[in-house]
Design a protein around this motif. Structure first.
Motif, PDB file in Angstrom:
ATOM      1  N   PRO A 193      46.657  57.498  37.543  1.00 13.56           N
ATOM      2  CA  PRO A 193      48.009  57.294  38.094  1.00 13.56           C
ATOM      3  C   PRO A 193      48.232  55.908  38.684  1.00 13.56           C
ATOM      4  CG  PRO A 193      47.170  59.445  38.728  1.00 13.56           C
ATOM      5  CD  PRO A 193      46.033  58.725  38.075  1.00 13.56           C
ATOM      6  N   GLU A 194      47.204  55.330  39.296  1.00  9.06           N
ATOM      7  CA  GLU A 194      47.384  54.035  39.957  1.00  9.06           C
ATOM      8  C   GLU A 194      47.640  52.892  38.970  1.00  9.06           C
ATOM      9  OE1 GLU A 194      42.847  54.913  40.112  1.00  9.06           O
ATOM     10  OE2 GLU A 194      44.747  56.006  40.256  1.00  9.06           O
ATOM     11  N   ALA A 195      47.384  53.138  37.689  1.00  6.26           N
ATOM     12  CA  ALA A 195      47.608  52.100  36.679  1.00  6.26           C
ATOM     13  C   ALA A 195      48.973  52.229  36.004  1.00  6.26           C
ATOM     14  CB  ALA A 195      46.513  52.162  35.616  1.00  6.26           C
ATOM     15  N   LYS A 225      50.080  37.259  32.814  1.00  9.81           N
ATOM     16  CA  LYS A 225      49.858  37.508  34.243  1.00  9.81           C
ATOM     17  C   LYS A 225      49.678  38.996  34.520  1.00  9.81           C
ATOM     18  CE  LYS A 225      52.341  33.361  35.733  1.00  9.81           C
ATOM     19  NZ  LYS A 225      53.571  32.826  36.390  1.00  9.81           N
ATOM     20  N   LEU A 226      50.475  39.818  33.843  1.00 11.77           N
ATOM     21  CA  LEU A 226      50.314  41.271  34.005  1.00 11.77           C
ATOM     22  C   LEU A 226      48.952  41.721  33.480  1.00 11.77           C
ATOM     23  CD1 LEU A 226      53.882  42.427  32.869  1.00 11.77           C
ATOM     24  CD2 LEU A 226      52.928  42.591  35.181  1.00 11.77           C
ATOM     25  N   HIS A 227      48.523  41.134  32.387  1.00  5.65           N
ATOM     26  CA  HIS A 227      47.214  41.465  31.830  1.00  5.65           C
ATOM     27  C   HIS A 227      46.108  41.152  32.836  1.00  5.65           C
ATOM     28  CE1 HIS A 227      43.789  40.502  28.868  1.00  5.65           C
ATOM     29  NE2 HIS A 227      43.854  41.794  29.008  1.00  5.65           N
ATOM     30  N   GLN A 228      46.212  40.018  33.502  1.00  6.03           N
ATOM     31  CA  GLN A 228      45.210  39.655  34.502  1.00  6.03           C
ATOM     32  C   GLN A 228      45.179  40.669  35.634  1.00  6.03           C
ATOM     33  OE1 GLN A 228      42.861  37.170  34.434  1.00  6.03           O
ATOM     34  NE2 GLN A 228      42.116  38.291  36.219  1.00  6.03           N
ATOM     35  N   GLN A 229      46.327  41.213  35.978  1.00  4.37           N
ATOM     36  CA  GLN A 229      46.387  42.194  37.059  1.00  4.37           C
ATOM     37  C   GLN A 229      45.649  43.477  36.709  1.00  4.37           C
ATOM     38  OE1 GLN A 229      50.363  42.863  38.699  1.00  4.37           O
ATOM     39  NE2 GLN A 229      50.922  40.758  38.155  1.00  4.37           N
ATOM     40  N   THR A 230      45.511  43.783  35.422  1.00  7.59           N
ATOM     41  CA  THR A 230      44.767  44.992  35.053  1.00  7.59           C
ATOM     42  C   THR A 230      43.292  44.858  35.427  1.00  7.59           C
ATOM     43  OG1 THR A 230      44.291  44.235  32.771  1.00  7.59           O
ATOM     44  CG2 THR A 230      46.351  45.454  33.135  1.00  7.59           C
ATOM     45  N   PHE A 231      42.733  43.659  35.306  1.00 10.19           N
ATOM     46  CA  PHE A 231      41.354  43.438  35.736  1.00 10.19           C
ATOM     47  C   PHE A 231      41.243  43.551  37.253  1.00 10.19           C
ATOM     48  CE2 PHE A 231      41.545  40.836  31.758  1.00 10.19           C
ATOM     49  CZ  PHE A 231      40.669  41.616  31.012  1.00 10.19           C
ATOM     50  N   ASP A 232      42.224  42.986  37.945  1.00  7.13           N
ATOM     51  CA  ASP A 232      42.224  43.072  39.405  1.00  7.13           C
ATOM     52  C   ASP A 232      42.254  44.524  39.856  1.00  7.13           C
ATOM     53  OD1 ASP A 232      42.279  40.312  39.391  1.00  7.13           O
ATOM     54  OD2 ASP A 232      44.453  40.186  39.697  1.00  7.13           O
ATOM     55  N   GLY A 285      40.017  56.078  39.055  1.00  8.76           N
ATOM     56  CA  GLY A 285      39.848  56.670  37.746  1.00  8.76           C
ATOM     57  C   GLY A 285      38.391  56.815  37.356  1.00  8.76           C
ATOM     58  N   SER A 286      38.169  57.473  36.218  1.00  8.94           N
ATOM     59  CA  SER A 286      36.816  57.678  35.702  1.00  8.94           C
ATOM     60  C   SER A 286      36.324  56.426  34.992  1.00  8.94           C
ATOM     61  CB  SER A 286      36.811  58.853  34.730  1.00  8.94           C
ATOM     62  OG  SER A 286      37.584  58.538  33.577  1.00  8.94           O
ATOM     63  N   LYS A 287      35.041  56.445  34.643  1.00  5.42           N
ATOM     64  CA  LYS A 287      34.481  55.321  33.882  1.00  5.42           C
ATOM     65  C   LYS A 287      35.149  55.212  32.511  1.00  5.42           C
ATOM     66  CE  LYS A 287      29.918  55.347  36.099  1.00  5.42           C
ATOM     67  NZ  LYS A 287      28.451  55.538  35.901  1.00  5.42           N
ATOM     68  N   GLN A 288      35.430  56.360  31.884  1.00  2.96           N
ATOM     69  CA  GLN A 288      36.109  56.333  30.595  1.00  2.96           C
ATOM     70  C   GLN A 288      37.503  55.737  30.726  1.00  2.96           C
ATOM     71  OE1 GLN A 288      34.922  57.129  27.393  1.00  2.96           O
ATOM     72  NE2 GLN A 288      36.846  56.068  26.909  1.00  2.96           N
ATOM     73  N   LEU A 347      41.409  51.477  30.077  1.00  2.00           N
ATOM     74  CA  LEU A 347      42.325  50.520  30.698  1.00  2.00           C
ATOM     75  C   LEU A 347      42.093  49.117  30.161  1.00  2.00           C
ATOM     76  CD1 LEU A 347      43.578  50.155  34.262  1.00  2.00           C
ATOM     77  CD2 LEU A 347      42.188  48.285  33.379  1.00  2.00           C
ATOM     78  N   VAL A 348      40.844  48.699  30.105  1.00  2.78           N
ATOM     79  CA  VAL A 348      40.525  47.354  29.631  1.00  2.78           C
ATOM     80  C   VAL A 348      40.939  47.183  28.167  1.00  2.78           C
ATOM     81  CG1 VAL A 348      38.653  45.732  29.152  1.00  2.78           C
ATOM     82  CG2 VAL A 348      38.679  47.008  31.300  1.00  2.78           C
ATOM     83  N   LEU A 349      40.619  48.179  27.347  1.00  3.16           N
ATOM     84  CA  LEU A 349      40.949  48.096  25.920  1.00  3.16           C
ATOM     85  C   LEU A 349      42.457  48.124  25.685  1.00  3.16           C
ATOM     86  CD1 LEU A 349      38.245  50.414  24.307  1.00  3.16           C
ATOM     87  CD2 LEU A 349      38.407  47.930  24.104  1.00  3.16           C
TER      88      LEU A 349
END
Length: 224
Positions: free
Chosen positions: A115-117, A159-166, A175-178, A183-185
């Motif tokens: 949910p947080e993503a 910039k939004l993409h960078q925020q996903t790493f943050d 979230g889970s490891k999966q 999320l990264v993919l």
């Protein structure tokens, strides 16, 4: 011969407009599938990718025949060769949308994202939906102004993409490891959709004007 060339290029242009519309629908559908999650939307994107592939094959066949039979030079040659590259770009965008849909199908009924993503990915999808709509307009009208908007605005998606790493590395992550892997993919797929949209826009500017702009339209250096 000129009349024949123009007629055949018109058919190619029609196929390219259909490709742009199909890619736009795939991007929108992939976002709907991801943020739902919506399995029906995901399946529609996956199945629809075959249409994009078929259109690419049609464009390639027609362009090869034009090169073989018409021996175009100068501006005509630029248009035919650039159209080949543009078709390949659209095909890749269809593949990326399909990858997103496949990730949704793989994880269903669980969502691929926590949910947080959701809000961040909604912002990314809103950007891509706008870009997808612009692609259709750009191809229908060969509108270089729309193309330049796509090129310049891509920094917003970066910039939004960078925020996903943050987010993945922050204390807010629950979230889970999966889901972290997804999320990264998924973020990467969406970022690449933006990059290919820029590539398509640059190609249209080149077809129309003979110039190949970078992200700064004032800079005409080719950065392929």
């Amino acid at each position: 011969m000129r009349v024949i060339f123009n007629e055949e290029m018109r058919q190619v242009a029609d196929d390219m407009e259909q490709m742009a519309a199909a890619v736009s629908a795939a991007i929108t559908g992939a976002g709907k599938a991801l943020l739902g999650p919506d399995l029906d939307a995901a399946q529609a994107v996956i199945e629809g990718d075959q249409v994009i592939d078929q259109l690419e094959s049609s464009v390639i066949d027609q362009c090869v025949q034009l090169l073989a039979k018409q021996s175009p030079v100068a501006t005509d040659l630029r248009i035919v060769v650039s159209t080949l590259r543009l078709a390949a770009t659209f095909e890749r965008m269809g593949d990326l949308a399909r990858h997103i849909a496949e990730a949704v199908r793989r994880s269903y009924p669980d969502p691929p994202l926590p949910p947080e993503a959701h809000e961040l990915f909604q912002d990314m999808q809103d950007f891509l939906d706008q870009m997808a709509s612009r692609l259709v307009t750009m191809m229908a009208d060969r509108d270089t102004k729309v193309a330049e908007c796509i090129i310049v605005d891509d920094d917003k998606l970066d910039k939004l993409h960078q925020q996903t790493f943050d987010l993945a590395l922050s204390d807010k992550w629950e979230g889970s490891k999966q889901q972290m892997i997804d999320l990264v993919l998924l973020a990467r797929f969406m970022e690449r959709l933006g990059d290919h949209g820029v590539s398509a826009a640059r190609r249209v500017v080149y077809i129309v004007s003979g110039f190949d702009p970078s992200k700064d339209p004032k800079d005409l250096e080719d950065i392929d």
